[in-house]
Structures are given as C-alpha cells and as structure tokens.
Design an enzyme around this catalytic site. Structure first.
Site, PDB file in Angstrom:
ATOM      1  N   GLY A   1       0.833  -1.214   0.000  1.00 51.38           N
ATOM      2  CA  GLY A   1       0.000   0.000   0.000  1.00 51.38           C
ATOM      3  C   GLY A   1       0.854   1.244   0.000  1.00 51.38           C
ATOM      4  O   GLY A   1       0.609   2.187   0.747  1.00 51.38           O
ATOM      5  N   ALA A   2       1.866   1.268  -0.867  1.00 49.56           N
ATOM      6  CA  ALA A   2       2.951   2.246  -0.762  1.00 49.56           C
ATOM      7  C   ALA A   2       2.739   3.528  -1.544  1.00 49.56           C
ATOM      8  O   ALA A   2       3.536   4.455  -1.405  1.00 49.56           O
ATOM      9  CB  ALA A   2       4.262   1.593  -1.218  1.00 49.56           C
TER      10      ALA A   2
ATOM     11  N   TYR B   1     -13.706  -4.648  10.281  1.00 48.69           N
ATOM     12  CA  TYR B   1     -12.437  -3.912  10.264  1.00 48.69           C
ATOM     13  C   TYR B   1     -11.678  -4.145  11.562  1.00 48.69           C
ATOM     14  O   TYR B   1     -10.474  -4.451  11.552  1.00 48.69           O
ATOM     15  CB  TYR B   1     -12.686  -2.416  10.072  1.00 48.69           C
ATOM     16  CG  TYR B   1     -11.407  -1.601  10.139  1.00 48.69           C
ATOM     17  CD1 TYR B   1     -10.492  -1.636   9.093  1.00 48.69           C
ATOM     18  CD2 TYR B   1     -11.105  -0.820  11.256  1.00 48.69           C
ATOM     19  CE1 TYR B   1      -9.308  -0.919   9.157  1.00 48.69           C
ATOM     20  CE2 TYR B   1      -9.930  -0.100  11.325  1.00 48.69           C
ATOM     21  CZ  TYR B   1      -9.035  -0.152  10.272  1.00 48.69           C
ATOM     22  OH  TYR B   1      -7.860   0.556  10.346  1.00 48.69           O
TER      23      TYR B   1
END
Length: 306
Positions: free
Chosen positions: A22-23, A176
C-alpha cells in the site's frame, strides 16, 4: 523511551531491502519517502502499478538517487500475492524489512477473489500469506523485521474469527476491527515462533493513531468519506507523523520484537511513538494459535521455521 522521536532518528539504511505494501499514498507513501531518505532499497508493493510509478516520481523529486522499485501486488487475490513473491525473489536476494501496511476500512460488503470478507482478506489474510511466502528470505537476512499494522479499532473488541466470509449480519466496522486484531495477534505470535526456533528476525506491531489518509476511500460510502475527512482534520494528525510508529517499529535499534508501537497522545490518536502494553492484554495464546492454524488452512500457506 522515544519522546520526540522523528524520522531524523532513523539511521543509515544502505544495503537494506524493504517492502512496503500500500505504498503509493498516505502512510505507505510517507513511510517510503522516509526510508528513501535514509538510502534503503524500497519496493513499493501496489495494486495499481501506474500509481506506484507516480509515487516513485514524487519521491525522486526529493531524493533523485533513491533506489525505488514498483511491483504489482493485489492482496485481494492470493494468486497475486504468490506472483509478487516470485517476481520479488527473481530480483532480490535479501529482505531486511517487510511492512504490512496496506488496508481498507468499512466498505460495503464484498468478498475477495478467494471468497473472504474484503477487510479480513486484504488487511490480514493477504499479509499472512505474503509474510509466509517471504519467510525464507526473512530467515536468511540478519536482523530482519516484519511490521504489522493494528488499529485503535481493535483495542476494545473480543476475537470472533469463525466467519471470515462475512456473509451473516455484515457490519463493516466490526469486520475492520476484527481484521486489525488478527494482525496484532499474528505479530505477537510470529515473534514467539521466531524466538522458539532461534531466528533473529523480529516481529513488531504498531498503529498510526488517527491519521489523515484515504483509508476510507476504497469502497466506502460517499457521505461516510466526507464526514470522516472533516473529523480527521479536527482530531487526527498528518500522514507524515502518522507514519512515525511504523518507521519506529521498522528501524529503531531498541526494538526487541513483540512490541506494539503507537502514539502517546490522549486516546492514542496522535503523538510521539511509544511502546504500548495493550497488546499483552489482547493476546491470548490459545486464540492466537487457533487463528494461525485457521489462516494456514484458508490461505494454503504453511510457515516453515526450520
């Protein structure tokens, strides 16, 4: 212990290969930016390769000589995870730091390509599989680290890991929290297993507090996104400082393994990175072992520590 700690406290990372999932935006981007400043070789593991390349261009404006590589990784698909690892191993011979950062929060109900509820699949099971596939590289690289992201949302919930498909009475925020609790228990259990097998790798968990990122953007309802952005401006911190617990967990020499790093401010929403005791309150050996066995069964990835 770490009062006033900032990215300027990170030492030289020359020769170290780092993967950040997720960069291309938010916490992941700020993490990569700080690591590039310290001369690490950074692999931006991203779902959208073009966005990864754009992120590299942005970083190189600040650090033209940075050693950066964008590689495709879709945590929504376990086959993509395996392909990413095969591609990574064809290009690199070591792995000093794996930062399992990518995540989604509170989308409408949807499932991954393998049939898991999307948050559990992306936030936890995808990273469980990724770490397992990379275990041989972590073992052979001296003093390697795995950083897993938890969340404030996981601090006051009980583990319910019996329905990873999410098909009954779906509640987005509940899933979540469960996905992030799973990440935290995984990090602690991984450290125990490293020690049990006398592997000098370290597993560390962290949480960024409440940070101004686009975490809600992937699938969340429009109104929820708008309200969240307004709230974040009032109580949260910028992504750069939100990344400090991640960077501390990944690079600080005082880290022993098994810690949980987060902001020291009121309610844990922001502040300087410190070690938090709550992970010891949340960790249960029986629950963590059962979660591990279930995760290996669901992903088909078995960890070989020998």
């Amino acid at each position: 212990m770490s009062k006033g700690w900032t990215k300027s406290d990170i030492g030289d990372l020359s020769g170290k290969v780092v993967i950040v999932t997720g960069a291309n935006s938010g916490l992941g981007y700020e993490t990569c930016l700080a690591l590039a400043e310290k001369d690490a070789t950074v692999v931006l593991a991203v779902r959208n390769l073009n966005k990864g390349l754009d992120a590299i261009d942005k970083i190189k404006v600040h650090y033209p000589n940075a050693n950066l590589h964008a590689m495709s990784l879709d945590l929504n698909d376990l086959a993509s995870v395996k392909r990413f690892v095969e591609s990574f191993k064809s290009k690199f011979n070591s792995l000093s730091i794996l930062i399992n950062n990518a995540g989604i929060m509170a989308p409408p109900f949807q499932q991954t390509k393998d049939g898991f509820e999307s948050q559990v699949g992306v936030n936890y099971l995808g990273h469980f599989a990724l770490t397992g596939h990379l275990l041989d590289y972590l073992k052979k690289t001296p003093n390697s680290r795995v950083v897993s992201l938890g969340s404030l949302a996981a601090h006051k919930i009980k583990p319910e890991f019996h329905n990873f498909k999410g098909t009954k009475k779906y509640k987005a925020l509940k899933y979540y929290g469960q996905s992030k609790l799973a990440c935290m228990l995984f990090a602690k259990e991984l450290q125990y297993r490293f020690r049990q097998h006398q592997i000098d790798s370290k597993s560390v968990a962290c949480h960024p507090g409440i940070s101004q990122t686009n975490l809600f953007a992937k699938g969340s309802r429009k109104l929820t996104r708008k309200l969240t952005r307004t709230s974040l401006k009032l109580i949260g911190q910028e992504a750069e400082t939100g990344a400090y617990p991640i960077l501390y967990a990944a690079t600080e020499a005082r880290v022993r393994g098994g810690e949980y790093i987060g902001p020291d401010g009121r309610g844990g929403s922001k502040g300087d990175p410190i070690e938090l005791d709550i992970i010891d309150e949340l960790y249960n050996e029986h629950v963590a072992c059962n979660l591990w066995k279930l995760s290996e069964t669901l992903t088909g990835v078995t960890y070989n520590f020998k």
